[in-house]
Design an enzyme around this catalytic site. Structure first.
Site, PDB file in Angstrom:
ATOM      1  N   LYS A   1       0.676  -0.882   0.341  1.00  0.00           N
ATOM      2  CA  LYS A   1       0.040   0.116   0.205  1.00  0.00           C
ATOM      3  C   LYS A   1       1.280   1.386   0.278  1.00  0.00           C
ATOM      4  O   LYS A   1       0.770   1.978  -0.341  1.00  0.00           O
ATOM      5  CB  LYS A   1      -0.757  -0.399   1.118  1.00  0.00           C
ATOM      6  CG  LYS A   1      -2.379   1.369   1.306  1.00  0.00           C
ATOM      7  CD  LYS A   1      -2.488   1.225   2.418  1.00  0.00           C
ATOM      8  CE  LYS A   1      -3.763   0.331   2.459  1.00  0.00           C
ATOM      9  NZ  LYS A   1      -4.889   0.721   2.226  1.00  0.00           N
TER      10      LYS A   1
ATOM     11  N   ARG B   1      -3.025   3.132   8.708  1.00  0.00           N
ATOM     12  CA  ARG B   1      -3.451   1.596   7.881  1.00  0.00           C
ATOM     13  C   ARG B   1      -1.905   0.380   8.268  1.00  0.00           C
ATOM     14  O   ARG B   1      -0.790   1.232   7.861  1.00  0.00           O
ATOM     15  CB  ARG B   1      -4.064   1.390   6.568  1.00  0.00           C
ATOM     16  CG  ARG B   1      -5.349   2.274   6.116  1.00  0.00           C
ATOM     17  CD  ARG B   1      -5.302   2.650   5.746  1.00  0.00           C
ATOM     18  NE  ARG B   1      -6.349   4.055   4.862  1.00  0.00           N
ATOM     19  CZ  ARG B   1      -7.634   4.094   4.357  1.00  0.00           C
ATOM     20  NH1 ARG B   1      -7.755   2.376   3.884  1.00  0.00           N
ATOM     21  NH2 ARG B   1      -8.311   4.887   4.297  1.00  0.00           N
TER      22      ARG B   1
ATOM     23  N   GLY C   1      -8.151  -7.725   4.971  1.00  0.00           N
ATOM     24  CA  GLY C   1      -8.356  -8.720   6.214  1.00  0.00           C
ATOM     25  C   GLY C   1      -7.945  -8.330   7.298  1.00  0.00           C
ATOM     26  O   GLY C   1      -8.511  -8.664   8.644  1.00  0.00           O
TER      27      GLY C   1
ATOM     28  N   MET D   1      -5.314  -7.876   9.123  1.00  0.00           N
ATOM     29  CA  MET D   1      -4.325  -6.794   9.329  1.00  0.00           C
ATOM     30  C   MET D   1      -5.483  -4.983  10.018  1.00  0.00           C
ATOM     31  O   MET D   1      -6.266  -5.279   9.322  1.00  0.00           O
ATOM     32  CB  MET D   1      -2.988  -6.217   9.699  1.00  0.00           C
ATOM     33  CG  MET D   1      -2.408  -7.134   9.944  1.00  0.00           C
ATOM     34  SD  MET D   1      -0.399  -7.184   9.561  1.00  0.00           S
ATOM     35  CE  MET D   1      -0.586  -6.404   8.243  1.00  0.00           C
TER      36      MET D   1
ATOM     37  N   HIS E   1      -4.079 -44.954  -8.660  1.00  0.00           N
ATOM     38  CA  HIS E   1      -3.914 -44.749  -9.640  1.00  0.00           C
ATOM     39  C   HIS E   1      -5.519 -44.148 -10.053  1.00  0.00           C
ATOM     40  O   HIS E   1      -4.917 -43.793 -11.256  1.00  0.00           O
ATOM     41  CB  HIS E   1      -4.765 -46.363  -9.496  1.00  0.00           C
ATOM     42  CG  HIS E   1      -5.210 -47.203 -10.541  1.00  0.00           C
ATOM     43  ND1 HIS E   1      -6.596 -47.239 -11.163  1.00  0.00           N
ATOM     44  CD2 HIS E   1      -4.634 -47.355 -12.061  1.00  0.00           C
ATOM     45  CE1 HIS E   1      -6.845 -47.423 -12.350  1.00  0.00           C
ATOM     46  NE2 HIS E   1      -5.942 -48.190 -12.999  1.00  0.00           N
TER      47      HIS E   1
ATOM     48  N   ARG F   1       1.224 -46.223 -21.733  1.00  0.00           N
ATOM     49  CA  ARG F   1       0.804 -47.309 -20.671  1.00  0.00           C
ATOM     50  C   ARG F   1       0.197 -48.597 -20.709  1.00  0.00           C
ATOM     51  O   ARG F   1      -0.487 -48.611 -21.075  1.00  0.00           O
ATOM     52  CB  ARG F   1       0.988 -46.790 -19.266  1.00  0.00           C
ATOM     53  CG  ARG F   1       1.333 -46.221 -18.490  1.00  0.00           C
ATOM     54  CD  ARG F   1       0.252 -45.053 -17.161  1.00  0.00           C
ATOM     55  NE  ARG F   1       1.204 -44.858 -16.150  1.00  0.00           N
ATOM     56  CZ  ARG F   1       0.824 -43.547 -15.969  1.00  0.00           C
ATOM     57  NH1 ARG F   1       0.229 -43.241 -16.458  1.00  0.00           N
ATOM     58  NH2 ARG F   1       1.938 -42.565 -14.515  1.00  0.00           N
TER      59      ARG F   1
ATOM     60  N   GLU G   1      13.645 -44.521 -12.104  1.00  0.00           N
ATOM     61  CA  GLU G   1      12.391 -44.611 -11.303  1.00  0.00           C
ATOM     62  C   GLU G   1      13.121 -45.520  -9.728  1.00  0.00           C
ATOM     63  O   GLU G   1      12.106 -45.201  -9.039  1.00  0.00           O
ATOM     64  CB  GLU G   1      11.437 -44.753 -11.842  1.00  0.00           C
ATOM     65  CG  GLU G   1      11.146 -46.190 -12.540  1.00  0.00           C
ATOM     66  CD  GLU G   1       9.667 -46.789 -13.198  1.00  0.00           C
ATOM     67  OE1 GLU G   1       8.468 -46.037 -13.075  1.00  0.00           O
ATOM     68  OE2 GLU G   1       9.127 -47.477 -14.251  1.00  0.00           O
TER      69      GLU G   1
ATOM     70  N   SER H   1      13.767 -41.431 -19.174  1.00  0.00           N
ATOM     71  CA  SER H   1      12.589 -40.969 -18.595  1.00  0.00           C
ATOM     72  C   SER H   1      12.514 -40.902 -17.164  1.00  0.00           C
ATOM     73  O   SER H   1      12.022 -42.241 -16.806  1.00  0.00           O
ATOM     74  CB  SER H   1      11.449 -41.706 -19.542  1.00  0.00           C
ATOM     75  OG  SER H   1      10.322 -41.354 -19.223  1.00  0.00           O
TER      76      SER H   1
ATOM     77  N   GLY I   1      10.229 -41.571 -13.994  1.00  0.00           N
ATOM     78  CA  GLY I   1       9.276 -41.850 -13.442  1.00  0.00           C
ATOM     79  C   GLY I   1       9.191 -41.131 -12.032  1.00  0.00           C
ATOM     80  O   GLY I   1       8.956 -42.291 -10.974  1.00  0.00           O
TER      81      GLY I   1
ATOM     82  N   TYR J   1      12.310 -32.930 -22.363  1.00  0.00           N
ATOM     83  CA  TYR J   1      11.372 -32.479 -22.723  1.00  0.00           C
ATOM     84  C   TYR J   1      10.857 -32.729 -21.227  1.00  0.00           C
ATOM     85  O   TYR J   1      10.906 -33.855 -20.344  1.00  0.00           O
ATOM     86  CB  TYR J   1      10.230 -33.534 -23.589  1.00  0.00           C
ATOM     87  CG  TYR J   1      10.518 -34.896 -23.488  1.00  0.00           C
ATOM     88  CD1 TYR J   1       9.439 -35.582 -22.879  1.00  0.00           C
ATOM     89  CD2 TYR J   1      11.186 -35.622 -23.841  1.00  0.00           C
ATOM     90  CE1 TYR J   1       9.832 -37.085 -21.987  1.00  0.00           C
ATOM     91  CE2 TYR J   1      11.688 -37.094 -24.231  1.00  0.00           C
ATOM     92  CZ  TYR J   1      10.647 -37.712 -22.738  1.00  0.00           C
ATOM     93  OH  TYR J   1      10.737 -38.776 -22.719  1.00  0.00           O
TER      94      TYR J   1
HETATM   95  C1  PEP Z   1       5.875 -42.939 -12.643  1.00  0.00           C
HETATM   96  O1  PEP Z   1       6.452 -43.967 -11.911  1.00  0.00           O
HETATM   97  O2  PEP Z   1       6.186 -41.930 -12.211  1.00  0.00           O
HETATM   98  C2  PEP Z   1       5.300 -43.727 -13.908  1.00  0.00           C
HETATM   99  C3  PEP Z   1       5.323 -42.606 -14.429  1.00  0.00           C
HETATM  100  O3  PEP Z   1       4.795 -44.921 -13.902  1.00  0.00           O
HETATM  101  P1  PEP Z   1       3.690 -44.758 -13.106  1.00  0.00           P
HETATM  102  O4  PEP Z   1       3.058 -44.505 -12.625  1.00  0.00           O
HETATM  103  O5  PEP Z   1       3.126 -45.774 -14.475  1.00  0.00           O
HETATM  104  O6  PEP Z   1       3.820 -46.418 -12.332  1.00  0.00           O
HETATM  105 MG    MG Z   2       6.731 -46.018 -11.938  1.00  0.00          MG
END
Ligand code: PEP
Ligand code: MG
Length: 900
Positions: A38, A108, A117, A119, A480, A586, A770, A789, A791, A876
């Site tokens: 303010k 103020r 709101g 203070m 899931h 998957r 993973e 990748s 996981g 990515y």
């Molecule tokens: C993960 O484990 O991050 C993954 C992408 O595989 P999932 O969720 O199918 O186990």
């Molecule tokens: Mg996994």
């Protein structure tokens, strides 16, 4: 401008007071950290010549010092405050405490970011038994003076003296009743005067001292109260909920009062420079003639429209400000333009008109809906007010969720039963069903259904698809249900712990209420709310602004964005949302299709490799068709296909009735089926016989999948002339040897298929990272794996050692207690899991320079995690289809932030 004396003071001691207004500027430079939001903007408005009542700001640094010094002020502050008051006196020509024409001030709070709101504020400070008479004479309005005095006593007693405000409200009610009034506006000067006497009596009684008459005592009392309110419980809670550091402190703003309640040429109002709901470039606001700001907020009178257009649209009678005060309105409109140009954003403004003269009391960037944020950003860039890149940086990616899914009609009433985790955004209503088959059946009959389960399993996939929304009693943000629902774009509330489901009786109990199958339920997957009955929804509007902003985002983005998708429909949705490939298909989800589950079970029940191969041969054409369709939709883009991951028992039936049905269909005895199910039972399936461990023990499964992929790729290559780019991904690898074995399977199938067909396609074989061991040994693993990748769902689970399916039960407490800043299954635990990712990326690159690196856990759609991926230099991120636009925008923002 500093006087010599002040300049010397500022070199010897820290300056705690910054003045503004009347052409004086102490060089606070609109610094929000120092002056609070303010104060900084009052200083800023005054500096550009806007009409701001003169005043001064005591800095946030003083607040912090006040606390570290145990609630005492440094000696120098007295003189600085006195100097501030003298400044206001100089500009207004009134004297603080003057019996003839007193200066009144407001005091103020103002933290760095607004804490609405939370203070304290004190208005009309400077009135006492003598100055009130002066105010009456000087203003020529006795009623106004006594009304102001009683307001002041009431507010001061509440905020500074901390007396029971109920006693004051009661006294006012009794006073009105005695006179037979219903409204405050009916009170006369004499009535207010009598009430002041009453109020002073109350103060003496409740405080054991008379109401302070010395205006300087009043001022210091109010300053300390504002500083004190920083540590009020409600402010502490607000800071915790909004991640505001406790050591920021608040500033105090002391400013000359201006009065909107001095007759019909006076008014007070609030306004936005653009419509905060739609983003339309039209002034939007409310005002009240002859009123003070708190009357608008308190809703004592109904405010009127600011513009004629808004009034006419609403069909309202009372004149808008544009019509009732055309000259002042024109001045206000001019100020709006100046403010937008200066702050380069939509502003939320408070103003007062005192006897025809406009005064600005506050300006700040206005809160807005996602739709408005998008429109305002795009419009402002088109108007040349901001750059395209600034427009990209301004829209909160997470807010795009509001635009991509149906949302609940904000005007509709809600009967909220309970709250779970906001697992997959969007809102849906439908009849309760308790199993997937019923969901599918009723959906075919044209009913909207909500699938309610304790938790879902891959077997429920058809029911989840058929349902409009999914509600589970257990499971966290990567359970899931949550993962699959997000992938499908189905709203989902998971882990609604107060839900108790009786599948046999087909009833559901929530917080003492019982609902049965067929009863209508509404879920809001964006907030986690579960509501009884139907709440109407509003469909998303992907208007032009969305596309424009996305195109700007793509120009600055470095990270590619792919999608986690396994059906042609999901792939198409992802592509429409701008996905640049599939980052995770998957394959297990394909196994649950009604047409294949029998062959899958036959394969599991076979007691020899030969028997398994017979069943797998039945699955091959189905899988080939799946992949061919996906390659078609994703033509020209890479597709990462993960070979089978879940433990086999997930594909077997659970309940007694199901065992009989499945045994019949598979042509085996119920006992044999149960025996096999018992053999496959695991205590810790997440760490059990899954991922590449299946490929090690049943290589024929991965062989079939690899064959399906290559045959499909060749079909599409032949059909379209363009070869797909399959990237075959091996799950849950911990060692180089595992990956070697799996890659050998894939390569040998490739060789066979290419020889059989006399044609080939390029492909890659890579792995998910993973497991912590895989991250540590990434250097070795990259000798074999052609891409990684991450996981991060499993990597988070295995690094922290918290089961992703059970986390929902206690993780909220972990966040509440500050153990984790955010749920690590939602936003990457940068310090822990993040370090493993950095290390794996570095070691992987050291072995295989330029190795392609991506992330496909749920974090791939979370803006904070995407910022981490940008910093780590991944290639990515892969997110569920509906989060692809969020990821595109977040990736662009991360790139911009990194550039800085
Ligand atoms: C993960 O484990 O991050 C993954 C992408 O595989 P999932 O969720 O199918 O186990
Ligand atoms: Mg996994």
């Amino acid at each position: 401008m500093l006087t010599m004396e002040e300049a010397s003071m500022s070199t010897t001691a820290t300056r705690y007071v910054y003045r503004f207004g009347g052409g004086v500027d102490d060089g606070g430079k609109g610094d929000k950290n120092l002056l609070g939001g303010k104060g900084a903007n009052l200083d800023g408005m005054a500096a550009i010549g806007l009409p701001v009542p003169p005043g001064f700001t005591i800095t946030t640094e003083m607040c912090t010092r006040y606390y570290t010094d145990g609630g005492v002020y440094p000696e120098s502050l007295k003189a600085e405050v006195a100097n501030g008051i003298a400044h206001i006196e100089g500009v207004t020509g009134k004297k603080f405490g003057d019996k003839a024409d007193p200066l009144l001030v407001s005091v103020r709070s103002g933290a760095r970011i607004s804490m609405p709101g939370m203070m304290d504020t004190v208005l009309n400070l400077g009135l006492n038994d003598e100055t009130v008479i002066g105010l009456a004479a000087a203003s020529g309005d006795e009623r106004f003076a006594w009304d102001s005095y009683r307001r002041f006593i009431q507010m001061y007693s509440d905020v500074v003296l901390e007396l029971d405000h109920g006693a004051f409200e009661e006294a006012l009610e009794i006073a009105k009743e005695d006179q037979g009034y219903t409204l405050d506006t009916e009170m006369t000067a004499a009535d207010w005067k009598a009430l002041v006497t009453e109020y002073k009596g109350l103060v003496s009684k409740l405080w054991n001292k008379p109401f302070p008459q010395d205006v300087n005592d009043q001022l210091w009392g109010a300053i300390s109260a504002v500083f004190g309110s920083w540590q009020a419980d409600r402010a502490k809670v607000y800071r915790r909920l909004n991640s505001i550091p406790h050591d920021w402190g608040t500033a105090v703003n002391v400013q000359a009062m201006v009065f909107g309640n001095m007759g019909d040429t006076s008014a007070t109002g609030v306004a936005f420079t653009r419509d905060p709901a739609t983003g339309e470039n039209a002034y939007y606001g409310e005002y009240l003639i002859n009123a003070q700001g708190e009357d608008v907020v308190a809703g004592i009178r109904t405010p009127q429209y600011l513009t004629r257009a808004a009034r006419e649209r609403a069909g309202a009678k009372p004149l808008s400000m544009e019509e009732a005060m055309p000259e002042t309105y024109a001045e206000l409109a001019r100020v709006f333009q100046i403010l937008e140009t200066h702050y380069r954003d939509m502003q939320d403004i408070e103003f007062t008109v005192q006897q025809g003269k406009l005064w600005m009391l506050q300006t700040r960037s206005g809160k807005r809906t996602a739709k408005a944020a998008l429109k305002i950003a795009v419009d402002m860039a088109n108007e040349g007010l901001i750059t395209e890149e600034e427009a990209v940086a301004r829209v909160d990616p997470a807010a795009l969720d509001q635009l991509l899914h149906p949302t609940l009609d904000p005007k509709a009433p809600r009967d909220v039963l309970t709250k779970g985790l906001p697992a997959s955004p969007g809102a849906a209503s439908g009849a309760i069903v308790f199993d997937a088959d019923t969901a599918e059946r009723r959906n075919e009959l044209g009913d909207s259904v909500i699938l309610v389960r304790v938790e879902t399993s891959p077997e429920d996939i058809h029911g989840m698809h058929a349902a409009k929304g999914i509600l589970t009693a257990r499971g966290g943000m990567t359970s899931h249900a949550a993962v699959v629902a997000r992938g499908m774009g189905r709203p989902c509330v998971s882990g609604a712990g107060s839900l108790s489901i009786d599948n046999a009786a087909k009833t559901l109990r929530i917080e003492g209420r019982t609902l049965k199958e067929g009863d209508i339920l509404t879920i809001d997957g964006s907030t986690g709310e579960v509501m009884a009955g139907e709440v109407p929804t509003v469909q998303p509007e992907l208007a032009g602004d969305f596309g424009i902003l996305m195109a700007w985002a793509d120009k600055v983005r470095r990270l590619k964005v792919r999608a986690n998708a396994e059906t042609p429909l999901d792939c198409q949705t992802a592509r429409d949302f701008g996905a640049e490939g599939v980052g995770l298909c998957r394959t297990e989800h394909m196994f649950f299709d009604a047409a294949r589950i029998t062959a899958v079970r036959e394969m599991i029940l076979a007691d020899s490799e030969k028997g398994r191969r017979v069943a797998l041969d039945k699955l091959l054409p189905e899988q080939r068709d799946d992949f061919a369709q996906i390659f078609m939709v994703m033509a020209g883009l890479p597709v990462t296909i993960r070979l089978l991951d879940p433990p086999l028992h997930e594909f077997l039936p659970h309940g007694e009735a199901e065992f009989e049905e499945v045994a019949r269909a598979a042509g085996v005895g119920v006992e044999a089926l149960k025996r096999r199910a018992a053999e496959l039972h695991e205590f810790n399936p997440m760490l059990g016989h899954r991922g590449c461990r299946l490929g090690v023990t049943y290589p024929e499964i991965y062989e079939m999948q690899a064959r399906a992929i290559f045959e499909a790729a060749l079909i599409i290559k032949q059909r379209s002339g363009e070869a797909p780019i399959p990237e075959i991904m091996i799950p849950l690898v911990a060692t180089k040897k595992e990956l070697e074995l799996m890659k050998a399977i894939v390569d040998s199938v490739a060789k066979q298929v290419f020889e059989e067909q006399g044609a080939s396609v390029d492909y890659l074989v890579g792995t998910m990272i993973e497991l912590p061991r895989a991250a540590l040994k990434a250097g070795e693993i990259a000798e074999v794996g052609e891409f990684f990748s991450f996981g991060t769902n499993d990597l988070t689970q295995t690094t922290i050692g918290i089961s992703r399916d059970d986390a929902g039960r206690f993780l909220t407490q972990y966040v509440d207690k500050g153990i984790f800043a955010r749920d690590p299954f939602v936003s990457i635990d940068v310090e822990g899991v993040g370090e493993l990712i950095e290390l794996a990326a570095e070691r992987g690159r050291a072995t295989r320079s330029g190795i392609k690196l991506g992330i496909c856990g749920e974090h791939g759609g979370d803006p904070a995690s995407i910022a981490f991926c940008e910093k780590t230099g991944l290639d990515y991120v892969s997110a569920s289809p509906y989060r692809v636009p969020i990821a595109r925008l977040a990736a662009a923002q991360a790139a911009l932030a990194n550039r800085k």
